[in-house]
Design a protein around this motif. Structure first.
Motif, PDB file in Angstrom:
ATOM      1  N   LYS A 207       0.828  -1.207   0.000  1.00 55.82           N
ATOM      2  CA  LYS A 207       0.000   0.000   0.000  1.00 55.82           C
ATOM      3  C   LYS A 207       0.861   1.255   0.000  1.00 55.82           C
ATOM      4  O   LYS A 207       0.547   2.235  -0.658  1.00 55.82           O
ATOM      5  N   ASN A 208       1.944   1.229   0.759  1.00 63.12           N
ATOM      6  CA  ASN A 208       2.831   2.394   0.872  1.00 63.12           C
ATOM      7  C   ASN A 208       3.537   2.665  -0.450  1.00 63.12           C
ATOM      8  O   ASN A 208       3.701   1.770  -1.267  1.00 63.12           O
ATOM      9  N   SER A 209       4.015   3.874  -0.614  1.00 63.99           N
ATOM     10  CA  SER A 209       4.811   4.168  -1.797  1.00 63.99           C
ATOM     11  C   SER A 209       6.124   3.407  -1.700  1.00 63.99           C
ATOM     12  O   SER A 209       6.593   3.065  -0.614  1.00 63.99           O
ATOM     13  N   ARG A 210       6.729   3.117  -2.814  1.00 64.04           N
ATOM     14  CA  ARG A 210       7.957   2.323  -2.826  1.00 64.04           C
ATOM     15  C   ARG A 210       9.079   2.990  -2.048  1.00 64.04           C
ATOM     16  O   ARG A 210       9.947   2.321  -1.508  1.00 64.04           O
ATOM     17  N   SER A 211       9.070   4.310  -1.957  1.00 63.08           N
ATOM     18  CA  SER A 211      10.132   5.006  -1.231  1.00 63.08           C
ATOM     19  C   SER A 211      10.004   4.815   0.288  1.00 63.08           C
ATOM     20  O   SER A 211      10.961   5.040   1.021  1.00 63.08           O
ATOM     21  N   ASP A 212       8.834   4.384   0.760  1.00 61.29           N
ATOM     22  CA  ASP A 212       8.636   4.148   2.193  1.00 61.29           C
ATOM     23  C   ASP A 212       9.147   2.782   2.643  1.00 61.29           C
ATOM     24  O   ASP A 212       9.214   2.504   3.829  1.00 61.29           O
ATOM     25  N   ASN A 213       9.477   1.912   1.686  1.00 58.66           N
ATOM     26  CA  ASN A 213       9.868   0.547   1.997  1.00 58.66           C
ATOM     27  C   ASN A 213      11.287   0.283   1.502  1.00 58.66           C
ATOM     28  O   ASN A 213      11.794   0.980   0.629  1.00 58.66           O
ATOM     29  N   LEU A 214      11.923  -0.727   2.080  1.00 58.07           N
ATOM     30  CA  LEU A 214      13.274  -1.113   1.683  1.00 58.07           C
ATOM     31  C   LEU A 214      13.246  -2.504   1.078  1.00 58.07           C
ATOM     32  O   LEU A 214      12.513  -3.373   1.541  1.00 58.07           O
ATOM     33  N   ILE A 215      14.086  -2.713   0.068  1.00 55.12           N
ATOM     34  CA  ILE A 215      14.321  -4.042  -0.475  1.00 55.12           C
ATOM     35  C   ILE A 215      15.760  -4.391  -0.142  1.00 55.12           C
ATOM     36  O   ILE A 215      16.685  -3.675  -0.528  1.00 55.12           O
ATOM     37  N   ILE A 216      15.925  -5.488   0.602  1.00 56.08           N
ATOM     38  CA  ILE A 216      17.254  -5.886   1.060  1.00 56.08           C
ATOM     39  C   ILE A 216      17.500  -7.336   0.644  1.00 56.08           C
ATOM     40  O   ILE A 216      17.088  -8.269   1.340  1.00 56.08           O
ATOM     41  N   PRO A 217      18.147  -7.534  -0.518  1.00 61.41           N
ATOM     42  CA  PRO A 217      18.436  -8.910  -0.913  1.00 61.41           C
ATOM     43  C   PRO A 217      19.548  -9.499  -0.045  1.00 61.41           C
ATOM     44  O   PRO A 217      20.627  -8.917   0.058  1.00 61.41           O
ATOM     45  N   CYS A 218      19.262 -10.594   0.635  1.00 58.83           N
ATOM     46  CA  CYS A 218      20.273 -11.285   1.437  1.00 58.83           C
ATOM     47  C   CYS A 218      19.759 -12.661   1.835  1.00 58.83           C
ATOM     48  O   CYS A 218      18.572 -12.932   1.789  1.00 58.83           O
ATOM     49  N   ASP A 219      20.697 -13.515   2.215  1.00 54.34           N
ATOM     50  CA  ASP A 219      20.386 -14.862   2.683  1.00 54.34           C
ATOM     51  C   ASP A 219      20.726 -14.907   4.172  1.00 54.34           C
ATOM     52  O   ASP A 219      21.900 -14.905   4.536  1.00 54.34           O
ATOM     53  N   ILE A 220      19.731 -14.936   5.022  1.00 59.13           N
ATOM     54  CA  ILE A 220      19.986 -14.844   6.462  1.00 59.13           C
ATOM     55  C   ILE A 220      20.640 -16.099   7.033  1.00 59.13           C
ATOM     56  O   ILE A 220      21.021 -16.117   8.192  1.00 59.13           O
ATOM     57  N   THR A 221      20.797 -17.151   6.221  1.00 59.56           N
ATOM     58  CA  THR A 221      21.529 -18.329   6.698  1.00 59.56           C
ATOM     59  C   THR A 221      23.039 -18.127   6.590  1.00 59.56           C
ATOM     60  O   THR A 221      23.806 -18.936   7.102  1.00 59.56           O
ATOM     61  N   VAL A 222      23.463 -17.034   5.941  1.00 63.05           N
ATOM     62  CA  VAL A 222      24.888 -16.714   5.790  1.00 63.05           C
ATOM     63  C   VAL A 222      25.243 -15.630   6.804  1.00 63.05           C
ATOM     64  O   VAL A 222      24.674 -14.532   6.773  1.00 63.05           O
ATOM     65  N   SER A 223      26.178 -15.934   7.712  1.00 62.49           N
ATOM     66  CA  SER A 223      26.485 -15.003   8.802  1.00 62.49           C
ATOM     67  C   SER A 223      26.927 -13.635   8.295  1.00 62.49           C
ATOM     68  O   SER A 223      26.550 -12.611   8.866  1.00 62.49           O
ATOM     69  N   GLU A 224      27.700 -13.581   7.239  1.00 65.24           N
ATOM     70  CA  GLU A 224      28.140 -12.298   6.688  1.00 65.24           C
ATOM     71  C   GLU A 224      26.943 -11.469   6.214  1.00 65.24           C
ATOM     72  O   GLU A 224      26.892 -10.254   6.412  1.00 65.24           O
ATOM     73  N   HIS A 225      25.976 -12.127   5.600  1.00 64.96           N
ATOM     74  CA  HIS A 225      24.767 -11.426   5.147  1.00 64.96           C
ATOM     75  C   HIS A 225      23.979 -10.872   6.329  1.00 64.96           C
ATOM     76  O   HIS A 225      23.438  -9.760   6.263  1.00 64.96           O
ATOM     77  N   ARG A 226      23.886 -11.654   7.416  1.00 65.49           N
ATOM     78  CA  ARG A 226      23.172 -11.175   8.609  1.00 65.49           C
ATOM     79  C   ARG A 226      23.827  -9.924   9.164  1.00 65.49           C
ATOM     80  O   ARG A 226      23.141  -8.959   9.538  1.00 65.49           O
ATOM     81  N   LEU A 227      25.145  -9.924   9.229  1.00 57.58           N
ATOM     82  CA  LEU A 227      25.862  -8.743   9.732  1.00 57.58           C
ATOM     83  C   LEU A 227      25.637  -7.536   8.824  1.00 57.58           C
ATOM     84  O   LEU A 227      25.442  -6.415   9.299  1.00 57.58           O
ATOM     85  N   GLN A 228      25.657  -7.762   7.502  1.00 60.78           N
ATOM     86  CA  GLN A 228      25.399  -6.668   6.565  1.00 60.78           C
ATOM     87  C   GLN A 228      23.980  -6.152   6.714  1.00 60.78           C
ATOM     88  O   GLN A 228      23.744  -4.941   6.639  1.00 60.78           O
ATOM     89  N   LEU A 229      23.049  -7.051   6.949  1.00 60.98           N
ATOM     90  CA  LEU A 229      21.646  -6.661   7.144  1.00 60.98           C
ATOM     91  C   LEU A 229      21.516  -5.762   8.373  1.00 60.98           C
ATOM     92  O   LEU A 229      20.877  -4.715   8.321  1.00 60.98           O
ATOM     93  N   ILE A 230      22.143  -6.164   9.457  1.00 56.21           N
ATOM     94  CA  ILE A 230      22.087  -5.360  10.691  1.00 56.21           C
ATOM     95  C   ILE A 230      22.703  -3.979  10.454  1.00 56.21           C
ATOM     96  O   ILE A 230      22.125  -2.968  10.838  1.00 56.21           O
ATOM     97  N   ASP A 231      23.847  -3.936   9.794  1.00 57.57           N
ATOM     98  CA  ASP A 231      24.480  -2.655   9.494  1.00 57.57           C
ATOM     99  C   ASP A 231      23.592  -1.788   8.629  1.00 57.57           C
ATOM    100  O   ASP A 231      23.486  -0.572   8.824  1.00 57.57           O
ATOM    101  N   PHE A 232      22.901  -2.406   7.670  1.00 53.07           N
ATOM    102  CA  PHE A 232      22.070  -1.675   6.733  1.00 53.07           C
ATOM    103  C   PHE A 232      20.873  -1.035   7.420  1.00 53.07           C
ATOM    104  O   PHE A 232      20.505   0.106   7.135  1.00 53.07           O
ATOM    105  N   ILE A 233      20.234  -1.764   8.330  1.00 51.71           N
ATOM    106  CA  ILE A 233      18.997  -1.249   8.923  1.00 51.71           C
ATOM    107  C   ILE A 233      19.234  -0.375  10.150  1.00 51.71           C
ATOM    108  O   ILE A 233      18.313   0.279  10.622  1.00 51.71           O
TER     109      ILE A 233
END
Length: 77
Positions: A50-76
């Protein structure tokens, strides 16, 4: 509980239950961070929000990969 204006991170948001949760969260007025392995699927989910696309984030990552989880935390943060 008032959810309008709150933010939520949803993993697996490219399909299934994750997509359904993202759509419902958006319907309730939440800003949604979509997380999943397939960027095209996340983009498709974002088209249903419902929200405009600018109100939401798209974060491609695989949370089973520890490096991706750390990048996700840094990103958000």
């Amino acid at each position: 509980m008032i959810l309008n204006g709150k933010s939520v991170l949803i993993t697996g948001a490219g399909s299934g239950i994750g997509r359904a949760l993202a759509i419902e969260a958006s319907r309730l007025g939440m800003r949604v961070a979509l997380c999943g392995r397939n960027e095209a699927s996340l983009d498709e989910t974002s088209k249903h929000l419902k929200n405009s696309r600018s109100d939401n984030l798209i974060i491609p990552c695989d949370i089973t990969v520890s490096e991706h989880r750390l990048q996700l935390i840094d990103f958000i943060e």
